[in-house]
Design a protein around this motif. Structure first.
Motif, PDB file in Angstrom:
ATOM      1  N   LEU A   1       0.839  -1.197   0.000  1.00 22.55           N
ATOM      2  CA  LEU A   1       0.000   0.000   0.000  1.00 22.55           C
ATOM      3  C   LEU A   1       0.873   1.244   0.000  1.00 22.55           C
ATOM      4  CD1 LEU A   1      -3.129   0.995   0.853  1.00 22.55           C
ATOM      5  CD2 LEU A   1      -1.928   1.537   2.969  1.00 22.55           C
ATOM      6  N   HIS A   2       0.551   2.179  -0.875  1.00 25.69           N
ATOM      7  CA  HIS A   2       1.252   3.470  -0.884  1.00 25.69           C
ATOM      8  C   HIS A   2       0.230   4.572  -0.659  1.00 25.69           C
ATOM      9  CE1 HIS A   2       3.509   6.940  -2.024  1.00 25.69           C
ATOM     10  NE2 HIS A   2       3.014   7.043  -3.243  1.00 25.69           N
ATOM     11  N   THR A   3       0.565   5.525   0.222  1.00 19.86           N
ATOM     12  CA  THR A   3      -0.339   6.647   0.471  1.00 19.86           C
ATOM     13  C   THR A   3       0.188   7.860  -0.300  1.00 19.86           C
ATOM     14  OG1 THR A   3       0.869   7.136   2.523  1.00 19.86           O
ATOM     15  CG2 THR A   3      -1.111   5.774   2.711  1.00 19.86           C
ATOM     16  N   HIS A   4      -0.132   7.885  -1.581  1.00 19.86           N
ATOM     17  CA  HIS A   4       0.389   8.885  -2.504  1.00 19.86           C
ATOM     18  C   HIS A   4      -0.034  10.296  -2.078  1.00 19.86           C
ATOM     19  CE1 HIS A   4       1.102  10.167  -6.939  1.00 19.86           C
ATOM     20  NE2 HIS A   4       0.944  11.241  -6.196  1.00 19.86           N
ATOM     21  N   GLY A   5       0.968  11.140  -1.810  1.00 12.47           N
ATOM     22  CA  GLY A   5       0.699  12.543  -1.472  1.00 12.47           C
ATOM     23  C   GLY A   5       0.839  12.854  -0.003  1.00 12.47           C
TER      24      GLY A   5
ATOM     25  N   ASN B   1      -5.444  13.233  -1.422  1.00 12.78           N
ATOM     26  CA  ASN B   1      -4.359  12.293  -1.691  1.00 12.78           C
ATOM     27  C   ASN B   1      -5.015  10.968  -2.037  1.00 12.78           C
ATOM     28  OD1 ASN B   1      -2.063  14.091  -0.783  1.00 12.78           O
ATOM     29  ND2 ASN B   1      -3.454  14.169   0.952  1.00 12.78           N
ATOM     30  N   TRP B   2      -4.232   9.926  -2.263  1.00  5.63           N
ATOM     31  CA  TRP B   2      -4.893   8.665  -2.615  1.00  5.63           C
ATOM     32  C   TRP B   2      -4.010   7.482  -2.304  1.00  5.63           C
ATOM     33  CZ3 TRP B   2      -4.238   6.135  -7.816  1.00  5.63           C
ATOM     34  CH2 TRP B   2      -3.195   6.691  -8.563  1.00  5.63           C
ATOM     35  N   TYR B   3      -4.618   6.310  -2.242  1.00  2.00           N
ATOM     36  CA  TYR B   3      -3.818   5.113  -1.996  1.00  2.00           C
ATOM     37  C   TYR B   3      -3.916   4.176  -3.186  1.00  2.00           C
ATOM     38  CZ  TYR B   3      -8.318   3.101  -0.303  1.00  2.00           C
ATOM     39  OH  TYR B   3      -9.623   2.691  -0.170  1.00  2.00           O
ATOM     40  N   HIS B   4      -2.820   3.482  -3.414  1.00  2.00           N
ATOM     41  CA  HIS B   4      -2.777   2.501  -4.501  1.00  2.00           C
ATOM     42  C   HIS B   4      -1.632   1.537  -4.213  1.00  2.00           C
ATOM     43  CE1 HIS B   4       0.743   4.329  -6.557  1.00  2.00           C
ATOM     44  NE2 HIS B   4       0.174   5.515  -6.410  1.00  2.00           N
ATOM     45  N   PRO B   5      -1.585   0.394  -4.894  1.00  2.00           N
ATOM     46  CA  PRO B   5      -0.514  -0.567  -4.648  1.00  2.00           C
ATOM     47  C   PRO B   5       0.809  -0.054  -5.200  1.00  2.00           C
ATOM     48  CG  PRO B   5      -1.879  -1.296  -6.482  1.00  2.00           C
ATOM     49  CD  PRO B   5      -2.532  -0.072  -5.920  1.00  2.00           C
ATOM     50  N   HIS B   6       1.910  -0.617  -4.679  1.00  2.00           N
ATOM     51  CA  HIS B   6       3.235  -0.182  -5.137  1.00  2.00           C
ATOM     52  C   HIS B   6       4.212  -1.342  -5.186  1.00  2.00           C
ATOM     53  CE1 HIS B   6       6.093   2.946  -6.153  1.00  2.00           C
ATOM     54  NE2 HIS B   6       5.136   3.844  -5.989  1.00  2.00           N
ATOM     55  N   PHE B   7       3.716  -2.543  -5.406  1.00  2.00           N
ATOM     56  CA  PHE B   7       4.609  -3.704  -5.451  1.00  2.00           C
ATOM     57  C   PHE B   7       5.209  -3.799  -6.855  1.00  2.00           C
ATOM     58  CE2 PHE B   7       5.401  -8.305  -5.979  1.00  2.00           C
ATOM     59  CZ  PHE B   7       6.447  -8.380  -5.074  1.00  2.00           C
TER      60      PHE B   7
ATOM     61  N   TYR C   1      11.357   7.706  -6.551  1.00  2.00           N
ATOM     62  CA  TYR C   1      10.760   8.630  -7.519  1.00  2.00           C
ATOM     63  C   TYR C   1      10.652   7.851  -8.826  1.00  2.00           C
ATOM     64  CZ  TYR C   1      15.756   9.332  -8.615  1.00  2.00           C
ATOM     65  OH  TYR C   1      17.088   9.129  -8.921  1.00  2.00           O
ATOM     66  N   HIS C   2       9.656   8.182  -9.628  1.00  2.00           N
ATOM     67  CA  HIS C   2       9.423   7.355 -10.819  1.00  2.00           C
ATOM     68  C   HIS C   2       8.498   8.028 -11.818  1.00  2.00           C
ATOM     69  CE1 HIS C   2       5.403   6.214  -9.216  1.00  2.00           C
ATOM     70  NE2 HIS C   2       5.991   6.173  -8.044  1.00  2.00           N
ATOM     71  N   CYS C   3       8.365   7.394 -12.979  1.00  2.00           N
ATOM     72  CA  CYS C   3       7.369   7.812 -13.954  1.00  2.00           C
ATOM     73  C   CYS C   3       6.028   7.293 -13.462  1.00  2.00           C
ATOM     74  CB  CYS C   3       7.676   7.226 -15.331  1.00  2.00           C
ATOM     75  SG  CYS C   3       6.373   7.639 -16.525  1.00  2.00           S
ATOM     76  N   HIS C   4       4.987   8.146 -13.468  1.00  2.00           N
ATOM     77  CA  HIS C   4       3.675   7.695 -12.988  1.00  2.00           C
ATOM     78  C   HIS C   4       2.811   7.094 -14.094  1.00  2.00           C
ATOM     79  CE1 HIS C   4       0.648   7.072  -9.930  1.00  2.00           C
ATOM     80  NE2 HIS C   4       1.437   7.623  -9.032  1.00  2.00           N
ATOM     81  N   ILE C   5       3.379   6.890 -15.293  1.00  2.00           N
ATOM     82  CA  ILE C   5       2.769   5.931 -16.215  1.00  2.00           C
ATOM     83  C   ILE C   5       3.239   4.602 -15.635  1.00  2.00           C
ATOM     84  CG2 ILE C   5       2.851   4.964 -18.562  1.00  2.00           C
ATOM     85  CD1 ILE C   5       3.036   7.861 -19.570  1.00  2.00           C
TER      86      ILE C   5
ATOM     87  N   PHE D   1       6.746  12.782 -13.913  1.00  2.00           N
ATOM     88  CA  PHE D   1       7.670  12.531 -12.797  1.00  2.00           C
ATOM     89  C   PHE D   1       6.910  12.604 -11.479  1.00  2.00           C
ATOM     90  CE2 PHE D   1      10.130  14.410  -9.331  1.00  2.00           C
ATOM     91  CZ  PHE D   1      11.239  13.599  -9.262  1.00  2.00           C
ATOM     92  N   HIS D   2       7.174  11.650 -10.588  1.00  2.00           N
ATOM     93  CA  HIS D   2       6.557  11.664  -9.249  1.00  2.00           C
ATOM     94  C   HIS D   2       7.600  11.362  -8.190  1.00  2.00           C
ATOM     95  CE1 HIS D   2       4.093  10.936  -5.785  1.00  2.00           C
ATOM     96  NE2 HIS D   2       4.225   9.631  -5.813  1.00  2.00           N
ATOM     97  N   LEU D   3       7.577  12.132  -7.099  1.00  2.00           N
ATOM     98  CA  LEU D   3       8.446  11.900  -5.950  1.00  2.00           C
ATOM     99  C   LEU D   3       7.572  11.625  -4.731  1.00  2.00           C
ATOM    100  CD1 LEU D   3      11.220  12.080  -4.392  1.00  2.00           C
ATOM    101  CD2 LEU D   3      10.796  14.554  -4.228  1.00  2.00           C
ATOM    102  N   HIS D   4       7.890  10.560  -3.998  1.00  2.00           N
ATOM    103  CA  HIS D   4       7.159  10.261  -2.758  1.00  2.00           C
ATOM    104  C   HIS D   4       7.560  11.239  -1.647  1.00  2.00           C
ATOM    105  CE1 HIS D   4       6.047   5.768  -3.554  1.00  2.00           C
ATOM    106  NE2 HIS D   4       5.995   6.470  -4.679  1.00  2.00           N
ATOM    107  N   VAL D   5       6.717  11.398  -0.684  1.00  2.00           N
ATOM    108  CA  VAL D   5       6.952  12.070   0.619  1.00  2.00           C
ATOM    109  C   VAL D   5       7.140  13.588   0.565  1.00  2.00           C
ATOM    110  CG1 VAL D   5       8.307  12.116   2.760  1.00  2.00           C
ATOM    111  CG2 VAL D   5       7.915   9.940   1.594  1.00  2.00           C
TER     112      VAL D   5
HETATM  113 CU1  C2O Z   1       1.228   7.235  -6.935  1.00  2.00          CU
HETATM  114 CU2  C2O Z   1       4.992   5.850  -6.308  1.00  2.00          CU
HETATM  115  O1  C2O Z   1       3.122   6.561  -6.633  1.00  2.00           O
END
Ligand code: C2O
Ligand code: CU
Ligand code: CU
Length: 503
Positions: free
Chosen positions: A134-138, A175-181, A484-488, A436-440
């Motif tokens: 689980l990732h809590t994006h944002g 903000n939102w949550y989604h998987p990150h495995f 940090y990563h591409c959010h595609i 581009f997306h950076l966590h935290v």
């Molecule tokens: Cu919505 Cu690592 O991201």
């Protein structure tokens, strides 16, 4: 824990939309209306969550009478305690069913509503049939231990107890949550595993009376089994998969019933794996009041809003005339695969698609007043960075890399000193856009190759094909190691991700 008790603002003046209760569910409430949500606060109640909130209307009812607002779970006394059970299920869809990954039986999952200083205690039960997390994006929360740690693996059949304290400095917003495995993020999100996290705060008091709605934008494949929904060709993965059906809160073209003269507050998240949106609402302007990671100081009027995957906006809409208006996404390109990589054909969409219907009926009439002030926004323009880093997003054949390297969780790609402000210049040498997306740590865009950057706190920014952006990041508040990563998300899964460690 000291940080977990908060003093709640007593004067929460607002109208509250109560989800799933039919056409009469618009509770014009002050203060006490929040009581109606209390049932949702019981963490044990959520496990047996009804499908009401998040399911599309059965074909026998006009779609418009039931806006599919997801169920809400609120924190109580500074704690949001909830069990989220991830499992595949057949969910109702337009009189039939479709296969999806669900959170407590629905897609999207329940909306988690918290305040700065709260702690989220989330037990994740994984019955997906695959590893996940689980990732809590944002959220500006720790990326370590059992908090927002993208390196965790929860195997199928296992459960994991997250404990995520939200600092007092968390800005209000969506903000939102989604998987990150890793390697499985795109397919799990695409199949339905996502939900919203709303952070309330003092800034909300400036917005006054309004109807609040969540709009999660997701595209998927409608199918009756896992293979039909998750299956993807190598070509689709390279481009970033886009679904044939566009969903708002899990429904196709739901109706938004509003009254002329009232103020609508929409929180919108692009929860799609790859699709870009260019939003327009027939006959109306959007008054933007929030970007990814915070509020704007005052409303900014917009005819159209572009949203790349992961981005959020908060807008106010002022219906003044009765009628039916389309909320649409307009054609938008996100580059090409380039020559020798499957052709130079464009990626993105050349079609206009209706996302929802805005049905305005009689009300007080006139145009609701916009608040003059919508939040606090401190600009980073005058801060001087201690360091400027150069990052390059590249594509070559099958490889999607950052600075020539595919993701390796054991490698530290950027070592940052805690407490410092840095500029990152991100260049995209490929013929396709990469968000581009950076966590935290949220940032502000200082400069970009394509036009003037907007104002506001961001955590996703599109880096256009052949272009660049310069962002300013305060690495303050929390230390730790994250990504940090591409959010595609197909690109992320293919390796377009790297590690930052702040110490
Ligand atoms: Cu919505 Cu690592 O991201
Ligand atoms: Cu994120
Ligand atoms: Cu990308």
């Amino acid at each position: 824990m000291d940080g977990t008790s908060v003093t709640r603002a007593v004067s929460r003046r607002r109208m509250l939309w109560v989800a799933g209760g039919g056409a009469s569910a618009l509770a014009l409430g002050v203060a006490g209306c929040s009581e109606q949500d209390d049932a949702d606060e019981d963490p044990t109640a959520s496990a047996s969550a009804t499908m009401d909130g998040a399911t599309p209307a059965p074909s026998t009812t006009p779609v418009s009478s039931r806006w599919p607002e997801p169920e809400e779970i609120r924190s109580r006394d500074g704690v949001l305690g909830v069990t989220l059970r991830m499992a595949p299920a057949m969910v109702p869809f337009e009189g039939g069913t479709r296969w999806a990954l669900t959170v407590n039986g629905t897609t999207p999952g329940p909306t988690l509503r918290v305040r700065p200083g709260d702690v989220m205690k989330i037990r994740l039960e994984n019955e997906l049939g695959h590893s996940t997390n689980l990732h809590t994006h944002g959220l500006h929360v720790s990326p370590e231990g059992n908090a927002d740690n993208p390196f965790i693996e929860i195997a199928d059949g296992e459960a994991f107890d997250y404990e995520i304290p939200i600092p007092e400095t968390q800005r209000p917003g969506l903000n939102w949550y989604h998987p990150h495995f890793h390697h499985h993020v795109a397919e799990q999100l695409y199949s339905g595993y996502y939900g919203a996290i709303i952070v309330e705060g003092e800034d909300d008091d400036d917005l006054g009376e309004r109807v609040e709605r969540l709009l999660t934008l997701n595209d998927t494949t409608i199918g009756q089994a896992e293979d039909a929904v998750m299956m993807v060709t190598a070509m689709m993965q390279r481009e970033g998969r886009e679904g044939d059906t566009l969903l708002v809160n899990g429904a196709r073209e739901p109706g938004i019933e509003a009254r002329a003269g009232t103020l609508e507050h929409w929180r919108i998240v692009n929860a799609s794996a790859s699709r870009f949106y260019r939003l327009a609402l027939e006959g109306h302007e959007f008054a933007q009041i929030g970007s990814d990671a915070g509020r704007l100081a005052a409303p900014v009027m917009r005819d159209e809003i572009v949203m790349v995957p992961g981005e959020r906006v908060e807008v106010l809409v002022r219906p003044s005339k009765t009628g039916t208006f389309a909320l649409e996404t307009l054609p938008i390109s996100r580059g090409t695969m380039g020559m020798g990589m499957g052709g130079g054909g464009g990626i993105g969409t050349t079609a206009t698609t209706r996302l929802a219907t805005f049905e305005v009926t009689d009300g007080p009439g006139g145009e609701a007043k916009l608040p003059a002030r919508t939040g606090t926004l401190e600009s980073l323009r005058d801060r001087s960075p201690v360091k400027t880093r150069q990052l390059t997003f590249e594509m070559a054949g099958m490889s999607f890399v950052i600075d020539g390297k595919a993701f390796d969780g054991e490698r530290i790609d950027q070592a940052v000193n805690f407490g410092t402000v840095e500029d990152w210049v991100i260049t995209n040498t490929s013929p396709m856009d990469h968000p581009f997306h950076l966590h935290v740590w949220a940032f502000q865009v200082m400069e970009q190759s394509a036009g003037e950057p907007g104002v506001g706190w961001k955590d996703v920014v599109n880096v256009p094909a052949g272009g660049w952006v310069r962002i300013r990041i305060p690495f303050t508040g929390l230390a730790g190691k994250t990504v940090y990563h591409c959010h595609i998300l197909d690109h992320e899964d293919l390796g377009m991700m790297a590690v930052v460690e702040v110490t």
